[in-house]
Design a protein around this motif. Sequence first.
Motif, short mmCIF file in Angstrom:
data_model
loop_
_atom_site.label_atom_id
_atom_site.label_comp_id
_atom_site.label_asym_id
_atom_site.label_seq_id
_atom_site.Cartn_x
_atom_site.Cartn_y
_atom_site.Cartn_z
N VAL A 209 0.85 -1.20 0.00
CA VAL A 209 0.00 0.00 0.00
C VAL A 209 0.89 1.24 0.00
O VAL A 209 1.78 1.37 0.84
CB VAL A 209 -0.92 0.02 1.23
N LEU B 124 -1.80 -1.08 -3.98
CA LEU B 124 -2.93 -0.21 -3.65
C LEU B 124 -2.41 1.19 -3.39
O LEU B 124 -1.40 1.36 -2.69
CB LEU B 124 -3.64 -0.72 -2.39
N ILE C 271 -6.52 -0.51 7.20
CA ILE C 271 -5.88 -1.00 5.97
C ILE C 271 -5.14 -2.31 6.23
O ILE C 271 -5.21 -3.26 5.46
CB ILE C 271 -4.94 0.08 5.40
#
Length: 308
Positions: A48, A74, A96
Amino acid sequence: MLSSRHLLGLYGVPKKDIELILDTAKTFREIIERPIKKVPTLQGKTVVNLFFESSTRTRISFELAEKRLSADVLNFSASTSSLTKGETLKDTVRNIEAMKIDMVVIRHSAAGSPHYLTQLIDANVINAGDGTHEHPTQALLDMYTIREKIGRIEGLNVCIVGDISHSRVAMSNIFGLLTMGANVAVCGPKTMIPKDIDKLGVMVFTKIDDAIKFADVLNILRIQLERGAASNFPSLREYHRLFGITKERLLKHKKDILIMHPGPINRGVELSSDVADGSNSVILEQVTNGVAVRMAVLYLIGTRTEEN
């Protein structure tokens, strides 16, 4: 194997770790020149990118590096997230992580935010720039470029020019270059050089001609206008007159100096265009090398286990 499962900065990072990253980056630099640039190294891993500050080069460079290692990627943007509804950073990252991610790349205006994340989540954390603290992957790609172009770092005279006080790039470069055995100096207006920076083991110049006489490498920093840096000197024109790198200045000293800049350039302020685009400039090569260095960091951290 790297000493740490995170990359939060270059302060205290051992020389063997920096050498391992630079050596690994050389392999990936060769891969990104191939027709097929993708390898399955991080297949099955999820990364991420948490960018709380605007970024073009660093964000794209990390994303490209992650995709070329076959990771699932992401991208998080603060302006379109639940942070605008009042959610805290702590709750955001813990939510997350609950989606089972493996690595986090974070850029944040607050110094220390990557370190704070390591106390909240189990994922590996890579600092993509925190406030005016550190920007370790930029310094690593700078060192990679110096080594690629000159063949060594140890014993070289490297001067960092410009807004030292506001620069996370400067701090990571100072820590990394000193560890690798370079002689490091800084140069800029007195108002932009932190007090007692010489205690880190760097020389201080306040005249650009003295810096050019000293240097094998000039790493020119951007004047961060968005952080109010221009208030530290009378005008941009005067800054360029006193500290700008021009072709005439380089010719005057008859030195074949490597010219670097982390970008984006304020043309006509830190550098004249004929220097930025000239034969001594390696600015675009720094950008290319950034992908290889970030692939190396992601690979070494993402595949690190206590067993290996």
